[in-house]
Every structure is written in structure tokens, then in C-alpha cells.
Design a protein around this motif. Structure first.
Motif, PDB file in Angstrom:
ATOM      1  N   GLY A 360       0.534  -1.444  -0.119  1.00 20.13           N
ATOM      2  CA  GLY A 360      -0.160  -0.003   0.046  1.00 20.13           C
ATOM      3  C   GLY A 360       0.324   1.121  -0.100  1.00 20.13           C
ATOM      4  N   ASP A 361       2.046   1.306   0.230  1.00 23.41           N
ATOM      5  CA  ASP A 361       3.430   2.251   0.875  1.00 23.41           C
ATOM      6  C   ASP A 361       3.483   2.892  -0.930  1.00 23.41           C
ATOM      7  OD1 ASP A 361       4.669   0.281   0.324  1.00 23.41           O
ATOM      8  OD2 ASP A 361       6.002   1.130   2.197  1.00 23.41           O
ATOM      9  N   GLU A 362       3.341   2.219  -2.034  1.00 22.50           N
ATOM     10  CA  GLU A 362       3.738   2.466  -3.521  1.00 22.50           C
ATOM     11  C   GLU A 362       2.497   3.778  -3.909  1.00 22.50           C
ATOM     12  OE1 GLU A 362       6.489   1.262  -4.665  1.00 22.50           O
ATOM     13  OE2 GLU A 362       6.573  -0.177  -2.957  1.00 22.50           O
ATOM     14  N   VAL A 363       1.944   3.061  -3.421  1.00 19.23           N
ATOM     15  CA  VAL A 363       0.516   4.187  -3.907  1.00 19.23           C
ATOM     16  C   VAL A 363       0.853   5.817  -3.468  1.00 19.23           C
ATOM     17  CG1 VAL A 363      -2.013   5.527  -3.876  1.00 19.23           C
ATOM     18  CG2 VAL A 363      -1.235   3.273  -3.446  1.00 19.23           C
ATOM     19  N   GLY A 364       1.091   6.577  -5.058  1.00 17.73           N
ATOM     20  CA  GLY A 364       1.463   8.227  -5.030  1.00 17.73           C
ATOM     21  C   GLY A 364       2.976   8.587  -5.162  1.00 17.73           C
ATOM     22  N   LYS A 365       3.764   7.318  -5.471  1.00 16.36           N
ATOM     23  CA  LYS A 365       4.962   7.100  -5.848  1.00 16.36           C
ATOM     24  C   LYS A 365       5.472   7.120  -6.755  1.00 16.36           C
ATOM     25  CE  LYS A 365       6.475   6.522  -0.651  1.00 16.36           C
ATOM     26  NZ  LYS A 365       6.810   5.744   0.250  1.00 16.36           N
ATOM     27  N   PRO A 366       6.948   6.841  -7.522  1.00 17.84           N
ATOM     28  CA  PRO A 366       6.626   6.934  -8.796  1.00 17.84           C
ATOM     29  C   PRO A 366       7.037   5.041  -8.457  1.00 17.84           C
ATOM     30  CG  PRO A 366       7.988   8.642  -8.430  1.00 17.84           C
ATOM     31  CD  PRO A 366       7.252   8.380  -7.171  1.00 17.84           C
ATOM     32  N   LEU A 367       7.562   4.515  -9.761  1.00 18.21           N
ATOM     33  CA  LEU A 367       7.264   3.290  -8.997  1.00 18.21           C
ATOM     34  C   LEU A 367       9.208   2.496  -9.327  1.00 18.21           C
ATOM     35  CD1 LEU A 367       6.535   0.162  -9.242  1.00 18.21           C
ATOM     36  CD2 LEU A 367       7.099   0.224 -12.058  1.00 18.21           C
ATOM     37  N   ASP A 368       9.267   1.763  -8.167  1.00 19.71           N
ATOM     38  CA  ASP A 368      10.690   1.557  -7.796  1.00 19.71           C
ATOM     39  C   ASP A 368      11.018   0.352  -7.902  1.00 19.71           C
ATOM     40  OD1 ASP A 368      12.840   1.073  -6.222  1.00 19.71           O
ATOM     41  OD2 ASP A 368      12.358   2.962  -5.032  1.00 19.71           O
ATOM     42  N   PRO A 369      11.739  -0.365  -8.840  1.00 21.12           N
ATOM     43  CA  PRO A 369      11.312  -1.808  -8.859  1.00 21.12           C
ATOM     44  C   PRO A 369      12.557  -2.212  -8.392  1.00 21.12           C
ATOM     45  CG  PRO A 369      12.227  -0.404 -11.630  1.00 21.12           C
ATOM     46  CD  PRO A 369      12.019   0.485 -10.276  1.00 21.12           C
ATOM     47  N   ALA A 370      13.382  -1.631  -7.902  1.00 21.79           N
ATOM     48  CA  ALA A 370      13.969  -2.841  -6.743  1.00 21.79           C
ATOM     49  C   ALA A 370      13.560  -2.996  -5.763  1.00 21.79           C
ATOM     50  CB  ALA A 370      15.216  -1.835  -6.317  1.00 21.79           C
ATOM     51  N   LYS A 371      12.753  -1.529  -5.199  1.00 27.22           N
ATOM     52  CA  LYS A 371      11.848  -1.405  -3.363  1.00 27.22           C
ATOM     53  C   LYS A 371      10.865  -2.289  -3.963  1.00 27.22           C
ATOM     54  CE  LYS A 371       9.157   1.564  -0.454  1.00 27.22           C
ATOM     55  NZ  LYS A 371       7.998   1.431  -0.469  1.00 27.22           N
ATOM     56  N   LEU A 372      10.288  -2.433  -5.320  1.00 22.49           N
ATOM     57  CA  LEU A 372       8.706  -3.293  -5.461  1.00 22.49           C
ATOM     58  C   LEU A 372       9.959  -4.571  -5.137  1.00 22.49           C
ATOM     59  CD1 LEU A 372       6.445  -3.704  -6.098  1.00 22.49           C
ATOM     60  CD2 LEU A 372       6.983  -3.345  -8.432  1.00 22.49           C
ATOM     61  N   GLN A 373      11.018  -5.094  -5.772  1.00 24.90           N
ATOM     62  CA  GLN A 373      11.007  -6.640  -5.987  1.00 24.90           C
ATOM     63  C   GLN A 373      11.291  -6.752  -4.557  1.00 24.90           C
ATOM     64  OE1 GLN A 373      11.197  -8.613  -8.405  1.00 24.90           O
ATOM     65  NE2 GLN A 373      11.575  -9.540  -6.290  1.00 24.90           N
ATOM     66  N   ARG A 374      11.754  -6.055  -3.707  1.00 21.91           N
ATOM     67  CA  ARG A 374      12.194  -7.037  -2.056  1.00 21.91           C
ATOM     68  C   ARG A 374      11.030  -6.885  -1.613  1.00 21.91           C
ATOM     69  NH1 ARG A 374      16.362  -2.141  -2.571  1.00 21.91           N
ATOM     70  NH2 ARG A 374      14.413  -0.562  -1.060  1.00 21.91           N
ATOM     71  N   GLU A 375       9.920  -6.057  -1.924  1.00 19.97           N
ATOM     72  CA  GLU A 375       8.678  -6.084  -1.183  1.00 19.97           C
ATOM     73  C   GLU A 375       8.182  -7.394  -1.222  1.00 19.97           C
ATOM     74  OE1 GLU A 375       6.507  -2.553  -1.581  1.00 19.97           O
ATOM     75  OE2 GLU A 375       7.374  -2.017   0.013  1.00 19.97           O
ATOM     76  N   VAL A 376       7.877  -8.252  -2.371  1.00 25.69           N
ATOM     77  CA  VAL A 376       7.201  -8.991  -3.043  1.00 25.69           C
ATOM     78  C   VAL A 376       8.251 -10.300  -3.070  1.00 25.69           C
ATOM     79  CG1 VAL A 376       7.114 -10.374  -5.449  1.00 25.69           C
ATOM     80  CG2 VAL A 376       6.561  -8.572  -5.584  1.00 25.69           C
ATOM     81  N   THR A 377       9.224 -10.130  -2.505  1.00 23.18           N
ATOM     82  CA  THR A 377      10.395 -11.450  -2.311  1.00 23.18           C
ATOM     83  C   THR A 377       9.795 -11.485  -0.420  1.00 23.18           C
ATOM     84  OG1 THR A 377      11.217 -11.172  -4.017  1.00 23.18           O
ATOM     85  CG2 THR A 377      12.594 -12.316  -1.310  1.00 23.18           C
ATOM     86  N   THR A 378       9.743 -10.422   0.336  1.00 23.82           N
ATOM     87  CA  THR A 378       9.122 -10.313   1.680  1.00 23.82           C
ATOM     88  C   THR A 378       7.963 -10.747   2.053  1.00 23.82           C
ATOM     89  OG1 THR A 378      10.400  -8.912   2.776  1.00 23.82           O
ATOM     90  CG2 THR A 378       8.918  -9.099   3.986  1.00 23.82           C
TER      91      THR A 378
END
Length: 740
Positions: A360-378
């Protein structure tokens, strides 16, 4: 002033018209890339030469690995960029679904400590289940997902930098499926889902597998897209001679190759030898499964393309036109969007709360592939999901967002883990334990779990725990638990003359305990836990001095424990640290005594090349109120625990040991013993048990050493070892199970 401006305008329009006319006049070129597994990386070498010769590609049709390479090229990536991506991949890891241990959730790391057999085995509806494929493709999917993010908004493959088609097979009907739109990543993954290796991909109501089963060389697909010239690359496997058809695997592979070859030969009949270019790189001695030597296949593809350079160069364009062509390709790979919503597309709305809480904290922010991948892995590393994927989507109002799809383990959600432990000193002294853990997962939307542990052997026990997390973000939890267990402790007599303990028998300790813990996980690397517990049990003499009466204990206690775990492996660690520290307060109601127990265990591993050094320190102390109750004694002796002494031949109320261990990797997967990684090593150990803390000293510690050979097998680490003690004792071991 107007005349020169008019002349300039007319000249500009004329030049533009000439350029457009030249573009329209050149032939439309199609690229056909076959399947071939690791052999298919040869396509990258061909593309490198095509780029070098300024040959524009308008259409791409690919199957299996050809669909992956072709799909990436269709997004606007250059051959050099694709080569960099492939070369940077750890292919051995990419074809494993289980995250690296450093990425696992902390509970899964702790599970690894005692349950070393890591074979996926689910339990549902009263029966055991196994996965539908050896590989679910989670990691590979995420690699492709990140590479295609710049074109994530393109759903029509005709709108890519080159029109693209991927070929897959409908597993239900056996028909070829030509994928021309939708999600590009799932299209590539479906096309390369070799049955029995990769799990099938569900897409638009169909179950799809590798397109090579029905159309490994999709020349007709490219021809139907309206091309004038075809460049075809066939990376198929050569047929084996009779002498090599000597195993089930070789016969099966040969049969599949023959089937695929027949369709490919029919496809080749569609080529025009005078105009089209057909390339067959020499891929002999390159396995379809060995991606570790992909650079060799890329080189073979480049050699084949250079051999046909004269044919290919006929279709090259001049530098100015090629720069314009490249510019149009690069426009496809635009800036990453701002995320304005997150939604869940999982079946039945599963995992809605987890997805909302974590992403949910991705909303309102430019897509950050590295951060998104870390959260997917988590989230994936919690161990309950078969796949976790996302897409960039656009809603009816034109807003860009993330759509997630989480699929529960098809063999779960409940699963079994097993552990084995065997130690034999070749002198008639052996111990054996076999353990199993049944994990009931997803008991609520926060990921609650119930555990049932069972062990038979020298130290039987049965236990249960209910793990109740309080949120998906900050992982506070409570955990009621209970356990019934029994184990042996050496019966020791202190010899004042030698200032050390001497074993005269053996005790059997039985106990039942139950309690309530509360704690917090720190990311995936640590945990702080505190709790209260009650323990009831007895200690009796099993062997030795039977004049010692049976003693009973009724313990009320509390504890505080901190655990840190960033080891990359519990079997043969190569880097990272692990720390466990505990303070336990106990009040024996029957003896009216209070006891504090302090324990510490720390491991540090560091490597260079195939060489690994490990420093391992352990210690424990009984503080206050000690009355000789062996229940609180610490056993020592055995492999890496004073290796020159028989297993558990020492015990006392205080102990300390330091170990310096050297490992040399003598085999990697595919090179080691029985096709598993193997190691040779030695250890130096300094430690002992003591009856008083004041007696602890370096001078009273025993010096031991060992030489060993170990293999990281599928059922846990196995060792053959010989240990030496300063007193002249020698011990030989066959050891299976946890050592570090």
C-alpha cells in the motif's frame, strides 16, 4: 525573406518524403527464433551481429527461449543489453523457487535449523501432494517482469518496438497457441514452460506449456504477419548417435527431439532460399539445461551469423536511417509511471490484506522496481505462495497502478518438513532421530500458523505451537506452545585428581512443558522473544549408579531470547552470521530453589573463492540454586563438539567451546560427489565442561581437532570424520544432520 523560407520548407518536405519513401521501400524483415533451452541463448549472438550490420527487425516470432530473447528484443532492448542481463543472472538460483536463505522469512530460517530435508510436500484434504512442476518459475518471472517494466502498459504486441508473437501449447487440447496480446511477461513464461520442469502457466482460461511441443520453429507465424524477408535461427538439439542412447533420459530426450524436428522440417519448406536467411549455430556439446555456459552458446550464435554476414548485410540500412530506427525503438522504453492504486487480482480475493498492508505504501510514488522486488520477495519468502506476480495496469480513468496475483501453493497450503540425525562412531555407539513438522498455514489474513512436531529416536518428543502475528507490517506475535520430550544426559563423577568429570552412567530426563511467548520479528534477520512457562518432569538413572534416586521437578520459569540469523546456509555456510542468546529464570517449587540459565551461540562465516573460514563460539552457565539436577547440565562430545570424544560423553553445569573451521569446496552442483556439492575440512576446538564458573580457564580446556569430508545432500549434510583429543582419544564418525 519569404522566398528563402519557402525554399527551405520545400526542401525539408522533400527530404522527409524521401526518408519516408526509403523506409517504405525497404523490405519488411521478420525474425524467427526457435526453442532450445540453454541453447537458445545463441539467439543473442545472432542479434549482436544483426545490430552491428544495421539490419532493422520489424517482426519477431519466437518459441520457448526464442520467445524470451525475442520478447526482450521486441521491447527495444539491444542485443548487448540482453547479453548483459543474461550474463549477470545466477541461472542456478533463477531456476530455484525457494528464495536464497538470506531472503527467507525468519520463521522459515529457524525451521531450516532442525528440518533439513527441504523437499516440497504438501498436505491437504487428508492426502499428500507434490508440485505440478519441479520449478514454479517465481524468480525467472520476476527477472522478466523487471526487464519489461518500461513497456508494461503495452497490451497489444503489435505496438512494441517490433511486432511480436510467442508460441505456447494448450496442455488440455494440444493445440498451438499464438500469443499476440496481453501481459508480455506471462506470454514469455508460458512459451518456455517445459512440462515436468516448469509448472504450467494459466493465462486467459488456458493452461499453457512450452510451445516447442507443437511449433518449435514458428516460420508460418512470422510469414502470416506480412514480412518480405525472414531471418531464421534454429537452436535445436542434434540427434544423438546410437552409442549415446543408453539411458532413460537420453532416449526420452531423443524422442522429443525427433518429434520437434519433424515440425521444424515442415516449417523450413516455407522459406525462400534466394531471399531468406537460415542459421543453425553449431551447438554440439552444449546442453539444453546448462545455462551456466550460456556465454559459449552466445559465441556460437555470433559465429554462425558472421558466417552468413554477406547474406545479412544485404538487408542493412545506412547509418542515418539506422539511427532513426534505433530512436524509434528507444521511445518504447519510456519512464516508469507513478503508482496511483494497488489492487488484488488473486482468485477469490485471497491475500487481500497482506497485499494492501505490504504494498500500500507504493501508492502516490513513482514505481521503484528494486523496492518493489524486495517487497515481493518479503511476502513470497513466508513460504505459503506458489507464485506472486504483479502487472502495471491502467484503469478507466487513465490512472496507472499495480495489479497483484498471488497463487497459493497448489500442494498446500499446509506442508510437511522432515529432519534426520544420525551419528555413529564405529564402536557400537550410535544415535538416531527422525523428525517431522506439519505446518498448518494461513489460519487468518495475518498468516497465523499452527505447528505439530514429532520426533522418534534417542530423543523423542511431540510438541505444538500456535503462531499468531498481530500485523502484516510490524511483526509482533504471541505464541502459546506445549511439548512432551525425553533425552539422555551422561551421569558424571568429578575426579578431583584430574580436575575433570568422568562418565559413570547415563540419566534419562523426561519432561512436559507449556507456556506463552510474545515477541517481535525484525525484518527477516532477527527475533526478540520473551515468555513464561511451566515444566514438570523427572530424572532417573538409566545406566550406571542406580543408588541415585529418581528426582522430580516442578519448574515455573520465564525467559528472554534474542536471535539473529544472516547465514547463507545452515548446512555449509559460506558467509554471514548467526547469534542466539537466552536468559532463563527457573524456580523449582519442589526443591525451593531458583536457577538462572545463560546460553550464547555465535557463528561467523566468510569465504574467498572455494575457501571458507568459520568461527563458532558456544557457552552456557547455570547461575545460583544448582543442586545437582542434571536436567540443567550441558552435554558435550561428538563431531565439532570436542570431536575426539564420544558423543555426549561429557556434561556439566557450565560449558564453553570455541571452534575454528576451514572448508574447501571440492565440488559444486554437478561436479561434487553424487551430483551434490562436497567439501573437505578441518577443525580446531578448545572447550570443556566445568562444575564451577571459577574453574573455567584456558588451561583446563581440552584441545581437539578433526578432519572430515562432507556433502550437502538432499536429506541434509553428511560427513565422514575423524576426531582427535589431546588425551590421545580418537573418534571416527559417520554423521548425518545439523552440524553448525
Amino acid at each position: 525573406m519569404r522566398l528563402p523560407l519557402l525554399i527551405l520548407t520545400v526542401f525539408s518536405l522533400f527530404a522527409t518524403a524521401m526518408a519516408v519513401g526509403a523506409e517504405a521501400a525497404r523490405p519488411r524483415i521478420g525474425l524467427v527464433l526457435s526453442g532450445g533451452g540453454a541453447r537458445g541463448t545463441a539467439h543473442i549472438g545472432v542479434l549482436k551481429v544483426i545490430d552491428e550490420l544495421h539490419v532493422p527487425v520489424d517482426v519477431i516470432a519466437g518459441t520457448s527461449m526464442g520467445a524470451v530473447v525475442g520478447g526482450l528484443y521486441a521491447t527495444g532492448m539491444s542485443a548487448a543489453e540482453i547479453e548483459t542481463l543474461f550474463s549477470s543472472l545466477d541461472w542456478q538460483d533463477a531456476f530455484r523457487d525457494r528464495p536464497k536463505r538470506a531472503e527467507l522469512a525468519f520463521r522459515r530460517k529457524q525451521e531450516d535449523l532442525d528440518f533439513l530435508v527441504n523437499i516440497p510436500l504438501g498436505f491437504s484434504d487428508g492426502r499428500l501432494k507434490i508440485p505440478s512442476g519441479l520449478i514454479q518459475g517465481q524468480k525467472l518471472t520476476q527477472v522478466l517482469r523487471q526487464a519489461t517494466l518500461p513497456v508494461a502498459g503495452v497490451n497489444d504486441f503489435d505496438q512494441l518496438a517490433a511486432r511480436f508473437r510467442a508460441v505456447a501449447t494448450d496442455l488440455e487440447t494440444g493445440e498451438a497457441v499464438i500469443i499476440r496480446n496481453g501481459d508480455l511477461t506471462s506470454a514469455m513464461r508460458a512459451s518456455m514452460s517445459a512440462p515436468g520442469v516448469f509448472a504450467p502457466v494459466e493465462r486467459e482460461g488456458r493452461v499453457l506449456v512450452d510451445g516447442g511441443l507443437v511449433k518449435n520453429l514458428p516460420i508460418d507465424v512470422a510469414r502470416e504477419m506480412g514480412v518480405d524477408i525472414l531471418i531464421v535461427v534454429d537452436a535445436r538439439a542434434a540427434l544423438l548417435p546410437r552409442d549415446n542412447l543408453d539411458s532413460l533420459a537420453s532416449v526420452s530426450n531423443q524422442s522429443l527431439a525427433i518429434m520437434m524436428r519433424r515440425d521444424s522440417e515442415a516449417q523450413r519448406a516455407l522459406l525462400d532460399p534466394a531471399r531468406d536467411v537460415f542459421l543453425t549455430p553449431d551447438l554440439s556439446n552444449i546442453s539444453s539445461y546448462n545455462f551456466a555456459i550460456g556465454n559459449r552458446a552466445i559465441g556460437r550464435g555470433e559465429i554462425a551469423a558472421r558466417a552468413a554476414q554477406a547474406q545479412l548485410a544485404r538487408y542493412g540500412i545506412d547509418a542515418a536511417a539506422y539511427e532513426s530506427y534505433l530512436a524509434s525503438r528507444k521511445t518504447m522504453r519510456g519512464e516508469l509511471p507513478k503508482i496511483e492504486f494497488v489492487r488484488n487480482e488473486s482468485a477469490k480475493g485471497d491475500y487481500q490484506r497482506q497485499i494492501s498492508d505490504i504494498f500500500g505504501d507504493e501508492v502516490g510514488k513513482p514505481l521503484d522496481p528494486a523496492k518493489l522486488q524486495r517487497e515481493v520477495t518479503t511476502l513470497y519468502a513466508r513460504g505459503n505462495l506458489e507464485t506472486l506476480d504483479y502487472r502495471v495496469v491502467e484503469d478507466a480513468d487513465g490512472r496507472k497502478g499495480l495489479a497483484f496475483n498471488a497463487q497459493r501453493n497448489s500442494w498446500g497450503p499446509n506442508y510437511l518438513r522432515f529432519g534426520l540425525s544420525l551419528q555413529d562412531d564405529f564402536e557400537g555407539n550410535s544415535s538416531f532421530n527422525a523428525a517431522a513438522r506439519l505446518v498448518f498455514t494461513e489460519l487468518n489474513s495475518l498468516g497465523a500458523e499452527a505447528l505439530l512436531d514429532m520426533q522418534i529416536g534417542a530423543a523423542p518428543h511431540i510438541g505444538t505451537e500456535l503462531y499468531l502475528p498481530l500485523s502484516n507490517a510490524a511483526r509482533w506475535f504471541i505464541a502459546p506452545h506445549a511439548q512432551l520430550e525425553a533425552h539422555n544426559v551422561p551421569q558424571m563423577v568429578f575426579d578431583a585428581a584430574s580436575n575433570e568429570y568422568r562418565q559413570v552412567g547415563e540419566y534419562r530426563v523426561r519432561s512436559v512443558d507449556y507456556g506463552l511467548d510474545m515477541g517481535r520479528e525484525f525484518s527477516n534477520w532477527g527475533e526478540m522473544r520473551a515468555g513464561v512457562l511451566r515444566t514438570d518432569g523427572s530424572t532417573r538413572v538409566k545406566l550406571g549408579d542406580f543408588s541415585v534416586p529418581t528426582s522430580r521437578f516442578e519448574i515455573n520459569g520465564a525467559f528472554l531470547r534474542f536471535a539473529y540469523d544472516r547465514l547463507d546456509s545452515v548446512n555449509f555456510p559460506r558467509r554471514g552470521q548467526q547469534l542466539s542468546a537466552e536468559w532463563r529464570i527457573e524456580d523449582d517449587r519442589g526443591a525451593d530453589l531458583g536457577t538462572d540459565l545463560l546460553t550464547l551461540d555465535w557463528t561467523l562465516a566468510f569465504s574467498r573463492g572455494r575457501n571458507t573460514g568459520i568461527v563458532w563460539l558456544s557457552g552456557g552457565s547455570t547461575v545460583g540454586g544448582f543442586d545437582g539436577n542434571v536436567r540443567t547440565w550441558f552435554p558435550m562430545g561428538g563431531f565439532l563438539n570436542l570431536s575426539g570424544l564420544r558423543a555426549d560423553s561429557l556434561a556439566g553445569p557450565h560449558y564453553a567451546i570455541g571452534r575454528a573451521i576451514y572448508l574447501r569446496q571440492v565440488g559444486r552442483g554437478g561436479e561434487g560427489v553424487l551430483n551434490v556439492p562436497a567439501y573437505a575440512g578441518l577443525s580446531l576446538e578448545l572447550g570443556n565442561v566445568w562444575d564451577r564458573r571459577s574453574a573455567i580457564s584456558f588451561s583446563s580446556a581440552r584441545t581437539n581437532a578433526s578432519l572430515f569430508f562432507g556433502a550437502d545432500t538432499y536429506i541434509g549434510p553428511a560427513y565422514l570424520a575423524v576426531g582427535y583429543d589431546e588425551g590421545g582419544n580418537t573418534a571416527f564418525y559417520l554423521f548425518l544432520g545439523r552440524s553448525f
